[in-house]
Design an enzyme around this catalytic site. Sequence first.
Site, PDB file in Angstrom:
ATOM      1  N   THR A 237      82.855  34.850  45.175  1.00  0.00           N
ATOM      2  CA  THR A 237      82.330  35.164  46.231  1.00  0.00           C
ATOM      3  C   THR A 237      82.965  36.404  47.315  1.00  0.00           C
ATOM      4  O   THR A 237      83.859  36.755  46.881  1.00  0.00           O
ATOM      5  CB  THR A 237      82.291  33.973  47.753  1.00  0.00           C
ATOM      6  OG1 THR A 237      81.784  32.960  46.994  1.00  0.00           O
ATOM      7  CG2 THR A 237      81.570  34.153  48.762  1.00  0.00           C
ATOM      8  N   GLY A 267      75.946  26.514  47.732  1.00  0.00           N
ATOM      9  CA  GLY A 267      77.118  26.116  48.660  1.00  0.00           C
ATOM     10  C   GLY A 267      77.395  26.762  49.816  1.00  0.00           C
ATOM     11  O   GLY A 267      76.240  26.395  50.510  1.00  0.00           O
TER      12      GLY A 267
HETATM   13  N1  GLY Z   1      82.049  29.644  48.472  1.00  0.00           N
HETATM   14  C1  GLY Z   1      81.043  29.614  47.592  1.00  0.00           C
HETATM   15  C2  GLY Z   1      80.541  28.619  46.755  1.00  0.00           C
HETATM   16  O1  GLY Z   1      81.299  27.406  47.206  1.00  0.00           O
HETATM   17  O2  GLY Z   1      79.561  28.543  46.370  1.00  0.00           O
END
Ligand code: GLY
Length: 400
Positions: A237, A267
Amino acid sequence: MSVSRRQFITTAALSSLALGLEAQESKSSGQVKMARKPVLISAANGYNYIDRGYGILSGGGDPLEAGLSVVRGPEDDANDHSVGLGGLPNEEGVVELDSCCMHGPSQRAGAVGGVHDIKNVSLLARAVMEHTGHVMLVGDNATKFGLEIGFARENLLTDASRKMWLLWKEANSDRDWWGPGPDDPRWHAPQEEAPAPQSELWPRRLQKLEQLASRLGIAPELRQEAIRNIFYPPTGTIHCSVLNAKGEMAGTTTTSGLAWKVPGRVGDSPIIGAGCYTDQEVGSAGATGSGEENIKVCGAKTIVENMRHGMNPREAGMDTLRRIAHNYRNDMTRLRYIDMTYYILRKDGAYAGVSLWTGYNPGKPHQFAIHDGSRRLEPTVALFDGYSREWPPMPKGTAY
Ligand code: GLY
């Protein structure tokens, strides 16, 4: 939506990519008054692109334009396996991307979840914001919308990410993401089921994975990363929050999500208020890390609300991390398998990077990228001293 309208939107969507350049030009003609120092904060993988964003801000550019120019870097980079092209796929080998953005001056938001075959989902999130009356599109229809308004269809599964996926499949063919997670009372700490990495089985496992990686044709220089991605499925990310010289703010987050996820899993990254939140009157925040945990505390929104009520950026982030710990009743055995980093920027330019743990890779603490005239990486302030651990774990007595 008629065809001619789509064509109009395509032109508008693509032409808005040039906004940053226009802003730079207007500065050189002396039209932009620099009221304050611009600031960008991003995840560490934005470091190579944050100069580009600062350039747009120095020209008096729009904060979202600047933020998108940063996060597009990893989206375009096939070697960043956490975002966009080359992102690690779901358990079926499909790369599914999530993104959202918020534009402070207009207090608008856009988001997409579970998009496939389109690389720059951060721009697609902005297109949802600018060209629909909605905030969020998901799945096949989000992809369809993107293709209809002119985004290129691309195969996002590169040769390297496909081979890492094959390695994961072969190494974990009897394990997957189904079943209880660490927040489930039925979950057991892996130490009770598996030998610690230091055990004598560990070198043998590594050796077998090396052999498997070689058999799959994974390039020698990628093997360590591939094996690491098996033990520590990354959430990757990138988030970027931005303040421009006029005091305007924006935020954007983009990801390929958790590696090897159950298809359809979304997510925190595309969830307004979790992966990103910007309030023009207060500040902006975003997240990388364990998405499921962040959704449960509405992390980015909680941070902004904390700042609204007087906390400084670091306190606001630490309080939110403590809420994650509280959700686990401070059970350190479970919390060890979770990690979270927040990137926080207040309206006056004060900033903080905070994380649940010092890092997830022993010896490599979490960092964030910051640009307020000089570009640098800074370590996060951690709630817990130490390193998070992989989950799901390698089970007891496996061949690896
Ligand atoms: N923080 C990125 C995800 O969990 O998809």
